[in-house]
Design an enzyme around this catalytic site. Structure first.
Site, PDB file in Angstrom:
ATOM      1  N   GLU A  78     -66.546  -1.957 -21.727  1.00 13.85           N
ATOM      2  CA  GLU A  78     -67.251  -2.560 -20.595  1.00 13.85           C
ATOM      3  C   GLU A  78     -68.334  -3.537 -21.033  1.00 13.85           C
ATOM      4  O   GLU A  78     -68.822  -4.335 -20.226  1.00 13.85           O
ATOM      5  CB  GLU A  78     -67.881  -1.463 -19.729  1.00 13.85           C
ATOM      6  CG  GLU A  78     -66.887  -0.609 -18.971  1.00 13.85           C
ATOM      7  CD  GLU A  78     -66.094  -1.399 -17.956  1.00 13.85           C
ATOM      8  OE1 GLU A  78     -66.646  -2.357 -17.360  1.00 13.85           O
ATOM      9  OE2 GLU A  78     -64.893  -1.094 -17.769  1.00 13.85           O
ATOM     10  N   GLU A 109     -58.344  15.395 -35.268  1.00 18.43           N
ATOM     11  CA  GLU A 109     -59.796  15.573 -35.320  1.00 18.43           C
ATOM     12  C   GLU A 109     -60.253  16.340 -36.557  1.00 18.43           C
ATOM     13  O   GLU A 109     -61.435  16.341 -36.898  1.00 18.43           O
ATOM     14  CB  GLU A 109     -60.291  16.283 -34.071  1.00 18.43           C
ATOM     15  CG  GLU A 109     -59.877  17.730 -33.946  1.00 18.43           C
ATOM     16  CD  GLU A 109     -60.523  18.396 -32.736  1.00 18.43           C
ATOM     17  OE1 GLU A 109     -61.098  19.479 -32.936  1.00 18.43           O
ATOM     18  OE2 GLU A 109     -60.452  17.843 -31.629  1.00 18.43           O
TER      19      GLU A 109
END
Length: 296
Positions: A78, A109
């Protein structure tokens, strides 16, 4: 880890009426936002240190796995349209690679090697700001990325939802939002994820404000990439300068779409004068406007 705790309060949740279930979810979301308030001083300190590094050309780096990694991507993507932050100055280190943004990658992970490699492959250095996000605060990929980044002199910011965790210990700026147990035990896409999103919103937006990409609460650095945003640009120029619509439209055209330059042109400066004032003040529109009578 509190985020993994099972609450007897919700043990019969699946038998509750739907409105009661939603009320419990909403209560959790509100408490998640409230959990961010104690972290405000840490967020402010992280932003203040980030600004001089970024002014020297540093990059914003988001590191995480699963939900936390995806929330980081959401925040970073954004910034270019909203604040015209350069695309090439954002780095995403997602456990499992870009494919893991859309689909879970098993065991990604847990890879310390991948976390280190992500930092090394992107030549992270002293001017970069690395933000590691992990609800548990124990994700090996994210911890390894922060440790390697710190060793290379980068600023390291850790965001976790559990206190006293390795993630918060290895970074220079630990940010804790202690959201506690989830309504659905262990589903950290809920309370923990909401708090992470809020923290990243606050952190990145404060950084952009301090980078002079906001003036009078307006997005004066935004990219006007469609009709709606072009119209918003015109309105902002009119709001700031109190000029009419035609003047605002002409100023934006003369400025090549750059809103800050357009504001100065609408105030009577030539394009060269406007650009000069902005350059003298590192893009700070408030200071450039104050300087305008001296250059016009």
């Amino acid at each position: 880890m509190a985020t993994e705790h099972f609450s007897t309060r919700y043990q019969d949740l699946d038998t509750w009426p739907s409105l009661d279930v939603l009320s419990a979810f909403l209560e959790g979301q509100l408490s998640a936002v409230a959990a961010v308030r104690p972290a405000l001083p840490a967020i402010a300190a992280a932003a203040e240190e980030a600004v001089p590094r970024l002014r020297r050309g540093g990059r914003l780096v988001y590191a995480g796995a699963g939900t936390s990694g995806r929330i980081g991507v959401q925040d970073g993507t954004e910034l270019p349209p909203t604040f015209n932050w350069p695309d090439d100055r954002i780095v995403y280190l997602i456990a499992g690679g870009e494919g893991a943004i859309m689909q879970a990658v098993e065991n990604a992970e847990d890879s310390v090697e991948d976390g280190i490699a992500g930092i090394r492959d992107n030549t992270i250095g002293p001017d970069d700001v690395v933000i590691g996000v992990a609800a548990s605060g124990r994700t090996p990929f994210t911890i390894a990325a922060l440790k390697e980044a710190a060793a290379r002199g980068a600023q390291t910011i850790g965001i976790s939802n559990n206190p006293d965790t390795p993630l918060l210990e290895v970074c220079s700026h630990p940010i804790l939002a202690d959201t506690g147990e989830e309504v659905v035990a262990g589903s950290t896409r809920m309370k923990a994820g909401t708090a992470q999103k809020v923290i990243l919103n606050l952190l990145s937006t404060l950084i952009m404000v301090r980078m002079d990409r906001v003036y009078r609460g307006l997005m004066v650095n935004m990219r006007a990439t469609n009709a709606k945003l072009r119209r918003r640009s015109e309105i902002m120029v009119m709001q700031i300068t109190d000029c009419d619509e035609a003047t605002a439209t002409d100023a934006i055209l003369e400025a090549g779409g750059d809103l800050k330059t357009a504001v100065l042109i609408a105030m009577g400066a030539s394009p060269a004068e406007a650009q000069g004032a902005l350059e003298r003040h590192d893009g700070n529109l408030r200071k450039a406007l104050a300087d305008l009578p001296k250059t016009s």
